[in-house]
Design an enzyme around this catalytic site. Structure first.
Site, PDB file in Angstrom:
ATOM      1  N   ASN A 183       2.630   5.406 -10.291  1.00 45.85           N
ATOM      2  CA  ASN A 183       1.394   5.334 -11.073  1.00 45.85           C
ATOM      3  C   ASN A 183       0.153   5.049 -10.229  1.00 45.85           C
ATOM      4  O   ASN A 183      -0.950   5.405 -10.634  1.00 45.85           O
ATOM      5  CB  ASN A 183       1.540   4.248 -12.151  1.00 45.85           C
ATOM      6  CG  ASN A 183       0.216   3.908 -12.801  1.00 45.85           C
ATOM      7  OD1 ASN A 183      -0.309   4.665 -13.606  1.00 45.85           O
ATOM      8  ND2 ASN A 183      -0.352   2.758 -12.422  1.00 45.85           N
ATOM      9  N   ASP A 213       0.871  -1.171   0.000  1.00 50.25           N
ATOM     10  CA  ASP A 213       0.000   0.000   0.000  1.00 50.25           C
ATOM     11  C   ASP A 213       0.910   1.223   0.000  1.00 50.25           C
ATOM     12  O   ASP A 213       1.605   1.484   0.980  1.00 50.25           O
ATOM     13  CB  ASP A 213      -0.878  -0.030   1.253  1.00 50.25           C
ATOM     14  CG  ASP A 213      -1.715   1.221   1.432  1.00 50.25           C
ATOM     15  OD1 ASP A 213      -1.602   2.149   0.610  1.00 50.25           O
ATOM     16  OD2 ASP A 213      -2.474   1.279   2.423  1.00 50.25           O
ATOM     17  N   ALA A 220      -6.776  17.966  -6.531  1.00 50.37           N
ATOM     18  CA  ALA A 220      -5.810  18.491  -5.570  1.00 50.37           C
ATOM     19  C   ALA A 220      -4.589  17.582  -5.469  1.00 50.37           C
ATOM     20  O   ALA A 220      -3.441  18.054  -5.420  1.00 50.37           O
ATOM     21  CB  ALA A 220      -6.466  18.643  -4.198  1.00 50.37           C
ATOM     22  N   TYR A 257      -9.224  14.421  -6.124  1.00 52.49           N
ATOM     23  CA  TYR A 257      -8.341  13.888  -7.171  1.00 52.49           C
ATOM     24  C   TYR A 257      -7.527  15.004  -7.815  1.00 52.49           C
ATOM     25  O   TYR A 257      -6.317  14.875  -8.023  1.00 52.49           O
ATOM     26  CB  TYR A 257      -9.197  13.166  -8.211  1.00 52.49           C
ATOM     27  CG  TYR A 257      -8.428  12.433  -9.284  1.00 52.49           C
ATOM     28  CD1 TYR A 257      -7.881  11.178  -9.032  1.00 52.49           C
ATOM     29  CD2 TYR A 257      -8.259  12.988 -10.550  1.00 52.49           C
ATOM     30  CE1 TYR A 257      -7.191  10.491 -10.017  1.00 52.49           C
ATOM     31  CE2 TYR A 257      -7.572  12.312 -11.543  1.00 52.49           C
ATOM     32  CZ  TYR A 257      -7.037  11.067 -11.271  1.00 52.49           C
ATOM     33  OH  TYR A 257      -6.343  10.391 -12.251  1.00 52.49           O
TER      34      TYR A 257
END
EC number: 1.1.1.100
Length: 246
Positions: free
Chosen positions: A89, A62, A156, A154
């Site tokens: 990514n 994670d 930001a 998203y």
């Protein structure tokens, strides 16, 4: 072009990440396929890379968890001994209007999409500085440049990735480590395929090249940024959006 270089690609079990991992392998790199949930899909990518004659491992981590990231780096070095390329990514969406957005929707996206880039960048810098070489490529988004309603979290995070890219590039340049970002537009993946057709049609009207991008349109640019051909580029954000934002 990238013969025997070691690349870590986060979120590489599907979509754009999968395409990036395979493209880097086609160019000669050995690849660490990071995933957080779908081990079977990650192993499929590993098998495809091995079928090309390259080395690959799947590593669960994670990226928002610094301990997970450190363990991924340790495993990478134990298998490959170098880290030459990092592609940040991994990303998620939790779309909502600002007035309705829950705190956990904000936090989840910021933690994965922005903090995750910081965690992974920080984790590889010591090894790359020791090697006096490295390529870090961060996946931002065109909405991080233009903004987008219903995606404040998203946007930001992706705008933050562009700023982090510039600061990292300035800090690491003296050690021959380049840091660049890409800003994809509307790319056809399983995530975007879930959007309603009317939403997709409206998006298409905004793209001068009149088509949606394919994951390979993105991965080919990442492979270029990882190569010697991009050795004099750092701190840049390349738009891959069919001309949607100019």
């Amino acid at each position: 072009m990238l013969n025997d270089k070691t690349a870590i690609v986060t979120g590489a079990s599907r979509g754009i990440g999968r395409s990036i991992a395979l493209d880097l392998a086609k160019s000669g790199a050995n690849v660490v396929v990071n995933y957080s949930g779908n081990e079977a899909k990650a192993n499929e990518v590993v098998d495809e890379i091995k079928s090309m004659g390259r080395k690959a491992i799947a590593v669960k981590a994670d990226v928002s968890n610094p301990e997970d990231v450190q363990n991924m780096i340790k495993e990478t070095l134990s298998v490959f001994s170098t880290i030459d390329i990092l592609v940040n990514n991994a990303g998620i969406t939790r779309d909502n209007l600002i007035m309705r957005m829950k705190e956990d929707e904000w936090d989840d996206v910021i933690n994965i999409n922005l903090k995750g880039v910081f965690n992974c960048t920080k984790a590889v810098t010591r090894q790359m500085m020791k090697q006096r070489s490295g390529r870090i490529i961060n996946v931002s988004s065109i909405v991080g440049v233009s903004g987008n309603p219903g995606q404040a979290n998203y946007v930001a995070a992706k705008a933050g990735v562009i700023g982090l890219t510039k600061s990292s590039a300035k800090e690491l340049a003296s050690r021959n480590i380049t840091v660049n970002a890409i800003a994809p537009g509307f790319i056809s993946t399983d995530m975007t395929d879930k959007l309603a057709k009317d939403v997709q049609d409206e998006m298409l009207k905004q793209i001068p090249l009149a088509r949606f991008g394919e994951p390979s349109d993105v991965s080919s640019v990442v492979t270029f940024l990882a190569s010697e051909g991009a050795r004099y580029m750092t701190g840049q954000t390349l738009h891959i959006d069919g001309g949607m934002v100019m």
